[in-house]
Design an enzyme around this catalytic site. Structure first.
Site, PDB file in Angstrom:
ATOM      1  N   PRO A  76       0.810  -1.235   0.000  1.00  0.00           N
ATOM      2  CA  PRO A  76       0.000   0.000   0.000  1.00  0.00           C
ATOM      3  C   PRO A  76       0.833   1.271   0.000  1.00  0.00           C
ATOM      4  O   PRO A  76       1.772   1.413   0.799  1.00  0.00           O
ATOM      5  CB  PRO A  76      -0.828  -0.133   1.275  1.00  0.00           C
ATOM      6  CG  PRO A  76      -1.032  -1.602   1.397  1.00  0.00           C
ATOM      7  CD  PRO A  76       0.274  -2.216   0.957  1.00  0.00           C
ATOM      8  N   CYS A  77       0.460   2.176  -0.911  1.00  0.00           N
ATOM      9  CA  CYS A  77       1.276   3.369  -1.143  1.00  0.00           C
ATOM     10  C   CYS A  77       0.619   4.650  -0.656  1.00  0.00           C
ATOM     11  O   CYS A  77       1.184   5.727  -0.831  1.00  0.00           O
ATOM     12  CB  CYS A  77       1.578   3.496  -2.640  1.00  0.00           C
ATOM     13  SG  CYS A  77       0.095   3.716  -3.664  1.00  0.00           S
ATOM     14  N   GLN A  78      -0.577   4.574  -0.059  1.00  0.00           N
ATOM     15  CA  GLN A  78      -1.268   5.810   0.321  1.00  0.00           C
ATOM     16  C   GLN A  78      -0.422   6.740   1.189  1.00  0.00           C
ATOM     17  O   GLN A  78      -0.467   7.953   1.003  1.00  0.00           O
ATOM     18  CB  GLN A  78      -2.582   5.490   1.033  1.00  0.00           C
ATOM     19  CG  GLN A  78      -3.634   4.844   0.160  1.00  0.00           C
ATOM     20  CD  GLN A  78      -3.595   3.331   0.269  1.00  0.00           C
ATOM     21  OE1 GLN A  78      -2.555   2.748   0.532  1.00  0.00           O
ATOM     22  NE2 GLN A  78      -4.734   2.694   0.068  1.00  0.00           N
ATOM     23  N   TRP A  80       2.564   7.383   0.987  1.00  0.00           N
ATOM     24  CA  TRP A  80       3.651   8.003   0.229  1.00  0.00           C
ATOM     25  C   TRP A  80       3.173   8.706  -1.038  1.00  0.00           C
ATOM     26  O   TRP A  80       3.945   9.389  -1.708  1.00  0.00           O
ATOM     27  CB  TRP A  80       4.670   6.920  -0.176  1.00  0.00           C
ATOM     28  CG  TRP A  80       4.904   5.908   0.869  1.00  0.00           C
ATOM     29  CD1 TRP A  80       4.468   4.611   0.894  1.00  0.00           C
ATOM     30  CD2 TRP A  80       5.591   6.093   2.112  1.00  0.00           C
ATOM     31  NE1 TRP A  80       4.853   3.987   2.049  1.00  0.00           N
ATOM     32  CE2 TRP A  80       5.544   4.866   2.815  1.00  0.00           C
ATOM     33  CE3 TRP A  80       6.252   7.176   2.688  1.00  0.00           C
ATOM     34  CZ2 TRP A  80       6.122   4.697   4.062  1.00  0.00           C
ATOM     35  CZ3 TRP A  80       6.826   7.007   3.939  1.00  0.00           C
ATOM     36  CH2 TRP A  80       6.764   5.793   4.610  1.00  0.00           C
ATOM     37  N   SER A  81       1.901   8.531  -1.393  1.00  0.00           N
ATOM     38  CA  SER A  81       1.408   9.013  -2.682  1.00  0.00           C
ATOM     39  C   SER A  81       1.166  10.520  -2.680  1.00  0.00           C
ATOM     40  O   SER A  81       0.654  11.083  -1.717  1.00  0.00           O
ATOM     41  CB  SER A  81       0.094   8.298  -3.044  1.00  0.00           C
ATOM     42  OG  SER A  81      -0.452   8.836  -4.223  1.00  0.00           O
TER      43      SER A  81
END
Length: 256
Positions: A76-78, A80-81
């Site tokens: 999951p990248c939320q 860092w996005s």
């Protein structure tokens, strides 16, 4: 080939990792998915009806998986996005699941690991540097690279992604083999001429779909799933590099 490359596909989404690997070679066989989104689960069941789906990376029953040769995951990248709050390691919703992924890697000891995240992941204090350090601490050596969708196939969107390819015995993982297929000249030309319209908007936002090659009629669930998915064409090229490394390590040629 006589030997399968048994794959555990984490944070599977709609199956972009497994699809790209299957395009690379029938040697790759996904033995389990881990995905909690109901819509994405339905897509996985449609295309891989015999493959079990787990919904929590922290509770996968690893004892029943058998040998695992490759662990993949667009963790999951939320946090860092650039499309979110960019809270990074301070994310309050518990969406930093890299620690859970590395715990599975340590337990299963796959020969290869393939991870993916957004470009903003590179410079965060608990981003790429932490992942590489964690992998090294459990005996893996990794190469990293940023590949954009436009550099691999004809989609008209940038979609920069950071890729981590690691091997358990310090093999170089064929970084050059992956990058042979990256058309940097084509990407630079596209970025100079066409990419500016994406500078301040989310790729799945209203008004971008037609330009991006995505139908205007898709519902929100499909748009969200596409937005979260990896580009299978990129995974295909990395899969071919893994095959080369696998053959070299075993001392025989894998027939694709």
């Amino acid at each position: 080939m006589n030997e399968e490359i048994r794959t555990l596909d984490l944070f599977s989404g709609i199956g972009g990792f497994s699809l790209g690997l299957e395009w690379a070679s029938p040697a790759f066989r996904t033995v389990a998915f881990c995905e909690r989104d109901p819509f994405a689960q339905r897509v996985l069941r449609k295309h891989w009806p015999e493959v079990p789906i787990y919904d929590d990376v922290k509770t996968i029953p690893t004892d029943g998986l058998g040998r695992i040769d490759l662990v993949t995951g667009g963790f999951p990248c939320q946090p860092w996005s650039v499309a979110g709050k960019r809270e990074g390691a301070k994310d309050k919703e518990g969406r930093d699941l890299w620690p859970a992924m590395v715990t599975l890697i340590k337990k299963l000891r796959p020969r290869f690991v393939l991870g993916e995240n957004v470009r903003g992941f590179v410079n965060e204090p608990m981003g790429l540097e932490r992942s590489l350090s964690d992998l090294e601490s459990i005996g893996y050596k990794a190469v990293t690279f940023i590949i954009s969708a436009i550099a691999i196939h004809s989609a008209r969107h940038r979609r920069d992604r950071v890729w981590i390819l690691a091997h358990s015995n310090s093999q170089r993982c064929c970084k050059g083999k992956v990058q042979e297929k990256v058309n940097s000249k084509k990407f630079r030309k596209w970025r100079a001429n066409d990419a500016n319209i994406f500078s301040n908007i989310i790729p799945s936002a209203e008004g971008v779909r037609g330009y991006d090659g995505v139908s205007e009629g898709l519902d929100k669930a499909r748009i969200r799933s596409l937005g979260n998915a990896v580009v299978p064409q990129v995974v295909e090229q990395i899969g071919k590099a893994i095959l080369e490394g696998w053959s070299h390590n075993l001392g025989n040629k894998i027939n694709e």
